[in-house]
Motif scaffolding. Structure first.
Motif, mmCIF file in Angstrom:
data_model
loop_
_atom_site.group_PDB
_atom_site.id
_atom_site.type_symbol
_atom_site.label_atom_id
_atom_site.label_comp_id
_atom_site.label_asym_id
_atom_site.label_seq_id
_atom_site.Cartn_x
_atom_site.Cartn_y
_atom_site.Cartn_z
ATOM 1 N N SER A 49 6.200 -4.084 9.838
ATOM 2 C CA SER A 49 5.656 -3.203 9.628
ATOM 3 C C SER A 49 6.175 -2.318 8.313
ATOM 4 O O SER A 49 5.700 -1.408 7.816
ATOM 5 C CB SER A 49 6.049 -2.245 10.766
ATOM 6 N N PHE A 50 7.491 -2.495 8.055
ATOM 7 C CA PHE A 50 8.120 -1.897 6.972
ATOM 8 C C PHE A 50 7.427 -1.962 5.764
ATOM 9 O O PHE A 50 7.377 -1.351 4.978
ATOM 10 C CB PHE A 50 9.639 -2.100 6.907
ATOM 11 N N THR A 51 7.110 -3.420 5.554
ATOM 12 C CA THR A 51 6.677 -3.887 4.324
ATOM 13 C C THR A 51 4.983 -3.866 4.243
ATOM 14 O O THR A 51 4.486 -3.795 3.052
ATOM 15 C CB THR A 51 6.982 -5.450 4.147
ATOM 16 N N CYS A 52 4.246 -3.528 5.254
ATOM 17 C CA CYS A 52 2.673 -3.722 5.145
ATOM 18 C C CYS A 52 2.169 -2.669 4.322
ATOM 19 O O CYS A 52 2.397 -1.523 4.271
ATOM 20 C CB CYS A 52 2.126 -3.598 6.478
ATOM 21 N N PRO A 53 1.690 -2.969 3.244
ATOM 22 C CA PRO A 53 1.071 -2.046 2.315
ATOM 23 C C PRO A 53 -0.289 -1.253 2.967
ATOM 24 O O PRO A 53 -0.498 -0.272 2.569
ATOM 25 C CB PRO A 53 0.353 -2.865 1.195
ATOM 26 N N SER A 54 -0.830 -1.803 3.882
ATOM 27 C CA SER A 54 -1.741 -0.982 4.699
ATOM 28 C C SER A 54 -1.326 -0.165 5.783
ATOM 29 O O SER A 54 -1.991 0.331 6.546
ATOM 30 C CB SER A 54 -2.938 -2.108 5.290
ATOM 31 N N SER A 55 0.067 -0.057 6.039
ATOM 32 C CA SER A 55 0.610 0.627 6.954
ATOM 33 C C SER A 55 0.095 0.193 8.423
ATOM 34 O O SER A 55 -0.086 1.106 9.353
ATOM 35 C CB SER A 55 0.523 2.313 6.924
ATOM 36 N N SER B 210 6.796 9.903 8.348
ATOM 37 C CA SER B 210 5.554 9.904 9.060
ATOM 38 C C SER B 210 4.869 8.845 8.435
ATOM 39 O O SER B 210 4.885 8.109 7.349
ATOM 40 C CB SER B 210 4.841 11.230 8.038
ATOM 41 N N ARG B 211 3.983 8.346 9.482
ATOM 42 C CA ARG B 211 3.260 7.019 9.142
ATOM 43 C C ARG B 211 2.017 7.378 8.415
ATOM 44 O O ARG B 211 1.355 8.398 8.901
ATOM 45 C CB ARG B 211 2.901 6.447 10.666
ATOM 46 N N LYS B 212 1.584 6.692 7.496
ATOM 47 C CA LYS B 212 0.427 6.862 6.936
ATOM 48 C C LYS B 212 -0.871 6.212 7.506
ATOM 49 O O LYS B 212 -0.655 5.420 8.268
ATOM 50 C CB LYS B 212 0.434 6.371 5.538
ATOM 51 N N GLN C 124 3.207 9.148 17.093
ATOM 52 C CA GLN C 124 2.532 8.477 15.635
ATOM 53 C C GLN C 124 2.660 7.194 15.691
ATOM 54 O O GLN C 124 2.371 6.447 14.688
ATOM 55 C CB GLN C 124 3.570 8.989 14.509
ATOM 56 N N ASP D 87 5.088 0.925 -0.130
ATOM 57 C CA ASP D 87 3.915 0.104 -0.707
ATOM 58 C C ASP D 87 2.592 0.529 -0.016
ATOM 59 O O ASP D 87 2.587 0.789 1.184
ATOM 60 C CB ASP D 87 4.207 -1.459 -0.321
ATOM 61 N N PRO E 249 0.307 -1.149 12.164
ATOM 62 C CA PRO E 249 1.443 -0.881 13.318
ATOM 63 C C PRO E 249 1.632 -2.351 13.940
ATOM 64 O O PRO E 249 1.216 -2.696 15.039
ATOM 65 C CB PRO E 249 0.767 0.042 14.294
ATOM 66 N N LEU F 110 4.490 -4.406 14.533
ATOM 67 C CA LEU F 110 5.436 -4.305 15.414
ATOM 68 C C LEU F 110 4.984 -3.662 16.730
ATOM 69 O O LEU F 110 5.409 -4.210 17.700
ATOM 70 C CB LEU F 110 6.635 -4.015 14.942
ATOM 71 N N GLU G 11 -4.964 1.353 7.291
ATOM 72 C CA GLU G 11 -5.844 0.756 6.583
ATOM 73 C C GLU G 11 -6.040 -0.929 7.017
ATOM 74 O O GLU G 11 -5.420 -1.259 7.843
ATOM 75 C CB GLU G 11 -5.737 0.708 5.054
ATOM 76 N N ASN G 12 -7.160 -1.245 6.405
ATOM 77 C CA ASN G 12 -7.770 -2.796 6.956
ATOM 78 C C ASN G 12 -6.514 -3.743 6.407
ATOM 79 O O ASN G 12 -5.850 -3.435 5.392
ATOM 80 C CB ASN G 12 -8.836 -3.211 6.013
ATOM 81 N N CYS G 13 -6.234 -5.018 7.058
ATOM 82 C CA CYS G 13 -5.452 -5.825 6.456
ATOM 83 C C CYS G 13 -5.934 -6.414 5.458
ATOM 84 O O CYS G 13 -7.204 -6.749 5.406
ATOM 85 C CB CYS G 13 -5.269 -7.024 7.664
#
Lengths: 288, 443, 332
Positions: B414-420, B361-363, A120, C16, B422, B424, B366-368
């Motif tokens: 990566s934890f905080t990114c609203p666009s999920s 699970s990763r979402k 993933q 978020d 990757p 890191l 999306e665009n930065c």
């Protein structure tokens, strides 16, 4: 009247001054460049793929002009035609390199190689390879995330969603080697294209012991060396539980393909063999 | 105001659900597989072969270089085979598989529970002993401890910092250790101070472990030079550079080691292991591992032998919950996802975390949107969004200029990114590539 | 058991999302929307709904039929653009003009650069400035608050305080003389004045700011830098010559300064990434705004100021990096 005169004088003066400066600068910073570099560059395919080992066609052209012996240099994209054109311009001897093509040495499709976990992370083989051995039990095979397809500048590759493996479109492949460099698992190899594009190769890079390899993938090379024994041309070596066919020695006799217990050896672009009786029957059945 | 580090940081849900479970020693497993590479540096060289009988605590693989260390048998029995075993690295690597017979310890190990306060060895002898005992950084970095205790010539250490931060959510092994083995940790700290020839040590503990802070504060009055520093709960405070900044307001410069600012950092677990090695002659062959997860029946802290398959630990904690989607070796921020439960516990295993799909699970990416959240949380003051795109485009020289090598891989971006995105994943890739380039350049 | 997931760390996420940020902005804009409905009633309703619907429509059409990609109108970013565009328009603007503005905002301002996150300029302002230049008459006839709450195109109009100040000064009056004609600052703060639909009620806008800061959607740097630099710059001018220059509070409360500083300048995609960069960018906006207001051709300048500074964002990002860990020590 005097306004016109002053205008002409000032503008004319400024113009001449600029001309003098430009001329002086042009003389001072003049760089001599061999005109043949331009000619050679003209003859090259302008793909700037880097397949020759130089950063772009211009750099390659410079290297060609500079080198006394250009037989070691080759443009994989243009091949023999381009190289003999270049040789003509430079009056040097060009190498007669056999045309090459990229070959995928993994057949671990979803069907042959069951997935054991779900990856993933970022969609990049390099990222996945740094993390772990992959979604299947085989840590040598293709990750199916398409770094090679991304690297290909000639539209010669695409991912097959059915198998999860990349497919090389032979006609478009110029053997620039970008995919070979991009693959973190070194699965893709540049091999001799062969007469009528016929090739035989081991489509596996798994170095695990036979049992482990077979367990992970139904079509893995298990290193049984049957092919090595049957090969009349000494073209096959088995090392680290993995067979490899030397394309310079291989005479395309196809004996190894028949004996391979896991169908790991592939033959490409050969006419179909005499169909076996069993197959004939099925054909008949479907015909009826 | 509690102290903390000065740049960035995040505060994920703490989820310390196993904090109240006392450390429980697991029975010796029937079979262990001990990887020969459990630390940063050169893999150890096996000293035993198939069929050899071994005792608990016997050296079975020896250090093969300066940055390397010994490995001791965690059980008594017979070497079954030396084979490639899937370990936490995600690849099969060489390991010694030992079949257990009884529990026969090497005679030199002092198994009595008595606390030994008196330190009889000299500084050099202590460092030698720690090296022989195979002790590595037990916080997860697994850097051989004796190497850290030998500052390079010209560098002077004036303070020892003990890392009791445990900033990773879920993990509680250090917390329990501080509560249950407080005296031993303090003696271990004193030993480390003696080895480093310093007279000051600070134990940094995050404020979500108030009981541990109180406990150690009370005990520390009897030990010279050791002070307890409560810290604001902020991830990644357990990072060496962040902890030094938080405790003594010194910032380690880019590309340098903590010794540059006169500090050496060791984990509380390491301090405990040092105590056992120096005072009890017991090498490192077991450690405390947190086994946790919201759906787990009995989140626990186990004392286990190195080489135990993690499946055994999960069984002891009530079995694998049905909703498990990911098994993480370590904490949720920096741990490694494991592809199998047969992976053995190693010196670096601080925890086993079982996460359900909805938590992990990763979402879809999306665009930065250039929200700059990654920039504001980065504890190293880097620009993760930029580093990611440089790594994606393979522009390694720019990535190096942007200090990609400073990244501590804490995962806050990566934890905080609203666009999920990757972030890191790619930065790590970039670090590997840039590191390679830098190494070939110095050669 | 299901197949395990394997991925690089971290294994947890803050939860978020782009959607959450965008809907957060919409929630933060609600008090200002309520105020604009209160003052301009029917007109504000029509303008707002048209702008939002048109922006979402254009985003959908461009993504689906022109770019043939997956559509993302549900992420709320087109709605935010529409809402902000509406807030920057007078509430008696004909529907046709609003649709043109929305088409420019989304089509040129956003999608032509690659969509969400890739636009170098604030899309709503691109639309607004396009309309201001193309339809100067309609764009500068401001309906009077309250009295025109039940009318749309036929609303009675008046000048904004800023244009009154400009005209007054041009006629030779002194600033204090003009100021004495205006209602109190309290009236300005609650929005009882002429202007664009959403820029009126300072208090509602500040409420939204507080919400966005609380939810950590934005940081304080840009709004404070913009407002602070406007206050300081106009303060200096006012002190140097009180007869010619209006007091700083007047400049903060009139025109679109609050709306611009809180919602437009802080647009993620078109503002710098580092904290120091944000401060510089904010100060740039403040200074340019005052220069346009005091010396320029337009009574109001924040839209232009933001667009100009948007253009500097890549440069700011290139040269102003966040403060690195260990940097100061290295210098010593």
């Amino acid at each position: 009247m005097s306004v016109v005169l002053i205008t002409i004088i000032t503008l004319g003066g400024l113009g001449s001054l600029a001309a003098v400066i430009l001329f002086a600068a042009a003389q001072k910073f003049k760089v001599f460049e061999d005109p043949r570099i331009d000619q050679v560059e003209e003859a090259l395919p302008a793909a700037n793929c880097g397949g020759c080992g130089f950063p772009g066609c211009r750099a390659f052209a410079e290297a060609l002009v500079k080198a006394d012996d250009i037989s070691t240099l080759n443009c994989p994209v243009g091949g023999t035609t381009t190289m003999s054109a270049v040789a003509g311009i430079l009056g040097k001897e060009a190498a007669q390199a056999a045309p090459m093509v990229a070959v995928l040495r993994c057949n671990g499709s979803c069907e042959h190689r069951p997935r054991l976990n779900n990856y993933q992370g970022a969609t990049s083989c390099a990222v996945a390879a740094a993390l772990y051995g992959g979604e299947t039990g085989c840590s040598y095979g293709c990750y199916g995330l398409g770094d090679c397809v991304e690297a290909c500048k000639f539209d010669a590759m695409y991912m097959d969603p059915e198998t999860g493996l990349p497919v090389i479109i032979e006609d478009n492949c110029v053997a620039c080697g970008a995919c070979v460099k991009a693959c973190p698992k070194s699965i893709i190899e540049l091999r001799k294209k062969g007469p009528k594009s016929r090739r035989i190769f081991v489509s596996c890079v798994n170095k695990d012991k036979g049992a482990a390899a077979k367990k992970a993938c139904a079509v893995a090379c298990i290193g049984c060396a049957k092919c090595q024994k049957v090969c009349p041309h000494d073209a096959i070596t088995v090392e680290n539980n993995l067979a490899y066919i030397d394309y310079d020695k291989c005479k395309l006799c196809r004996k190894c393909v028949e004996v391979c217990p896991t169908n790991a050896i592939h033959e490409i672009n050969f006419p179909p063999r005499k169909p076996k009786t069993e197959q004939e029957e099925t054909v008949k059945e479907t015909a009826e | 105001m509690l102290k903390t580090f000065s740049i960035g940081g995040i505060h994920p849900a703490e989820n310390k659900i196993s904090a109240a479970s006392a450390i429980e020693a697991l029975p010796v497993p029937a079979m262990v597989s001990v990887p020969i590479s459990q630390h940063i540096g050169a893999p150890s060289e096996p000293l035993v072969k198939k069929g050899d009988a071994v005792k608990v605590g016997q050296v079975i693989a020896k250090s093969s270089g300066f940055v390397s260390t010994n490995i001791h048998s965690p059980v008594s029995g017979v070497v079954d085979k030396i084979d490639d075993v899937l370990d936490a690295s995600g690849y099969k690597r060489k390991a010694l598989v030992i079949k257990t017979e009884g529990d026969d310890w090497d005679e030199s190990i002092d198994r009595s529970p008595n606390l030994v306060r008196n330190i009889s060895l000299s500084s050099e002898e202590i460092i030698k002993k720690i090296g022989e005992a195979g002790i590595v950084g037990l916080g997860g970095a697994t850097f051989p401890a004796h190497v850290k205790l030998s500052p390079p010539p010209g560098k002077k250490c004036d303070i020892l910092i003990i890392n009791g931060v445990e900033c990773e959510p879920y993990l509680t092994s250090d917390h329990r250790l501080m509560l249950e083995k407080g005296e031993e940790i303090l003696v271990g700290t004193t030993i480390l101070m003696k080895a480093l020839k310093v007279d000051k040590a600070v134990i940094g503990i995050e404020n979500n472990k108030k009981d541990a802070i109180e406990h150690l504060k009370n005990l520390a009055t009897a030990y010279d030079g050791i002070s307890i520093q409560p810290l604001k709960v902020q991830y990644p405070q357990g990072g060496e550079k962040q902890l030094i900044d938080a405790c003594i307001k010194r910032q380690v410069p880019s590309g340098k080691l903590p010794i540059e600012v006169g500090a050496v950092v060791q984990n509380v677990g390491t301090a405990f292991a040092v105590y056992e090695a120096v005072q009890k002659n017991k090498p490192l062959f077991e450690r405390v591992v947190t086994v946790t997860g919201v759906s787990l029946k009995k989140p626990s802290n186990f004392l286990v032998r190195i080489g135990t398959p993690i499946a055994t630990l999960i069984e002891a904690a009530g079995g694998l919950p049905d909703d498990t989607a990911k098994i993480v070796g370590g904490g949720p921020m920096m741990g490694k996802a494991l592809s199998s439960a047969e992976v053995p516990v190693t010196k670096g295993s601080s925890g086993i975390l079982l996460l359900p799909a909805e938590k992990t699970s990763r979402k879809p990416v999306e665009n930065c949107i250039r929200c700059s959240k990654c920039v504001s949380v980065c504890p190293m003051g880097l620009s993760p969004y930029l580093l990611m795109s440089l790594a994606q485009k393979a522009i390694w020289d720019r990535a190096e200029e942007e200090k990609i090598m400073d990244c501590i891989e804490c995962g806050s971006c990566s934890f905080t990114c609203p666009s999920s995105r990757p972030l890191l994943d790619y930065i790590r890739l970039g670090k590997a590539k840039v590191g390679q380039i830098m190494r070939t350049r110095t050669k | 058991m299901n197949r395990l997931i394997v991925s690089p760390s971290p294994h947890i996420h803050s939860g978020d999302s782009v959607k959450k940020s965008m809907y957060g902005v919409i929630i933060a804009l609600m008090p200002a929307l309520a105020a604009s409905l209160w003052y301009f009633g029917l007109g504000a309703l029509i303008v707002t709904l048209t702008a939002i619907a048109a922006c979402m429509f254009f985003e959908f059409v461009i993504q689906k039929y022109l770019l043939k990609t997956t559509t993302s109108i549900t992420d709320g970013s087109a709605a935010v653009t529409g809402l902000l565009l509406a807030f920057n328009l007078p509430s008696n603007l004909p529907i046709g003009i609003i649709i043109v503005g929305a088409a420019v905002a989304i089509g040129i301002g956003k999608m032509s650069f690659g969509g969400l996150g890739k636009n170098p300029f604030n899309p709503a302002l691109v639309g607004r400035v396009f309309l201001l230049i193309s339809f100067p008459v309609q764009m500068t006839s401001w309906p009077l608050p309250i009295v025109s709450a039940s009318s749309y195109l036929d609303a009675s109009t008046g000048a904004t305080p800023l244009s009154m100040l400009r005209e007054g000064l041009a006629m030779g009056k002194t600033a204090p003389e003009i100021m004495s004609q205006f209602p109190s600052y309290i009236d300005f703060l609650v929005g009882n004045r002429g202007g664009s639909a959403g820029e009126m009620a300072g208090i509602a806008l500040v409420l939204g700011l507080a919400f966005m800061l609380y939810r950590k959607i934005i940081t304080w740097h840009i709004p404070v830098a913009v407002l602070g630099s406007i206050y300081i710059f106009t303060g200096i001018l006012n002190l140097s010559n009180p007869l010619e220059f209006a007091p700083p509070i007047f400049h903060l409360l009139t025109g679109g300064v609050l709306l611009g500083a809180i919602y437009m300048a802080t647009d993620y995609a078109s503002s710098p990434m580092s904290k120091n960069g944000m401060l510089l960018y904010g100060v740039g906006i403040g200074v340019i705004t005052v220069l346009i207001r005091v010396y320029g051709a337009y009574p109001e300048g924040i839209s232009f100021a933001i667009l100009i500074m948007n253009a500097f964002t890549p440069l700011i990002d290139k040269y102003i990096k966040p403060k690195r860990f260990g940097e100061q020590v290295a210098k010593q």
